[in-house]
Design a protein around this motif. Structure first.
Motif, mmCIF file in Angstrom:
data_model
loop_
_atom_site.group_PDB
_atom_site.id
_atom_site.type_symbol
_atom_site.label_atom_id
_atom_site.label_comp_id
_atom_site.label_asym_id
_atom_site.label_seq_id
_atom_site.Cartn_x
_atom_site.Cartn_y
_atom_site.Cartn_z
ATOM 1 N N VAL A 26 0.848 -1.003 0.068
ATOM 2 C CA VAL A 26 0.027 0.034 0.057
ATOM 3 C C VAL A 26 1.011 1.108 0.033
ATOM 4 N N LEU A 27 0.421 2.317 -0.764
ATOM 5 C CA LEU A 27 1.188 3.453 -0.602
ATOM 6 C C LEU A 27 0.053 4.680 -0.328
ATOM 7 N N ALA A 28 0.180 5.643 0.383
ATOM 8 C CA ALA A 28 -0.480 6.737 0.832
ATOM 9 C C ALA A 28 0.287 7.889 0.324
ATOM 10 N N TYR A 29 -0.044 8.850 -0.316
ATOM 11 C CA TYR A 29 0.642 10.163 -0.669
ATOM 12 C C TYR A 29 -0.218 11.131 -0.842
ATOM 13 N N TYR A 30 0.374 12.466 -0.667
ATOM 14 C CA TYR A 30 -0.408 13.594 -0.969
ATOM 15 C C TYR A 30 -0.705 13.781 -2.450
ATOM 16 N N HIS A 31 -1.959 14.043 -2.679
ATOM 17 C CA HIS A 31 -2.673 14.084 -4.129
ATOM 18 C C HIS A 31 -1.763 15.191 -4.896
ATOM 19 N N THR A 32 -1.645 14.838 -6.037
ATOM 20 C CA THR A 32 -0.960 15.545 -7.202
ATOM 21 C C THR A 32 -1.472 16.953 -7.343
ATOM 22 N N ARG A 33 -2.881 16.875 -7.287
ATOM 23 C CA ARG A 33 -3.787 18.066 -7.558
ATOM 24 C C ARG A 33 -4.613 17.925 -6.623
ATOM 25 N N PRO A 34 -4.612 18.316 -5.491
ATOM 26 C CA PRO A 34 -5.443 18.443 -4.466
ATOM 27 C C PRO A 34 -6.640 19.163 -4.582
ATOM 28 N N TYR A 35 -7.859 18.719 -4.119
ATOM 29 C CA TYR A 35 -9.105 19.183 -4.138
ATOM 30 C C TYR A 35 -9.534 19.910 -2.880
ATOM 31 N N TYR A 36 -8.839 19.571 -1.849
ATOM 32 C CA TYR A 36 -9.066 20.088 -0.422
ATOM 33 C C TYR A 36 -7.639 20.740 0.055
ATOM 34 N N GLN A 37 -7.739 21.447 1.259
ATOM 35 C CA GLN A 37 -6.521 21.528 1.939
ATOM 36 C C GLN A 37 -5.800 20.633 2.033
#
Length: 109
Positions: A26-37
């Motif tokens: 599993v990988l969790a990462y910061y979205h490359t085009r965030p829709y939220y703060q």
């Protein structure tokens, strides 16, 4: 061929991401085009089309994915007071790879 940003770009290394949490599957990462703060995406490293298209053999990976989502969501909830955990299915699912969004704050404009 399906639209799979996660296999084609993230897991292949073509798109660099800021990792939040990683396990063998599993990988969790910061979205490359965030829709939220705050916008984190959690994905299995194995291609799984969606929650409703999973095979019985993928149950262990799903449990590992949910454990990572739980840890990331707890961290976000502690830091920001609240979070949402979202997955999309069918026509709402832009990238055809099982993924969950862990988000907090207002939508970005």
């Amino acid at each position: 061929m399906t639209n799979d940003f996660y296999c084609d770009q993230v897991l292949s290394g073509k798109t660099e991401v800021e990792k939040v949490y990683e396990t063998e599957n599993v990988l969790a990462y910061y979205h490359t085009r965030p829709y939220y703060q705050v916008h984190i995406v959690a994905i299995p490293k194995k291609h799984i089309l969606s929650l409703t298209k999973m095979e019985d053999a993928d149950q262990e990976i799903l449990m590992e994915l949910m454990t990572v989502i739980q840890k990331v969501a707890a961290d976000i909830e502690e830091k920001y007071g609240a979070c949402r955990v979202i997955t999309n299915l069918g026509n709402y699912q832009e990238s055809k790879h099982l993924h969950w969004h862990i988000v907090s704050g207002d939508k970005q404009k």
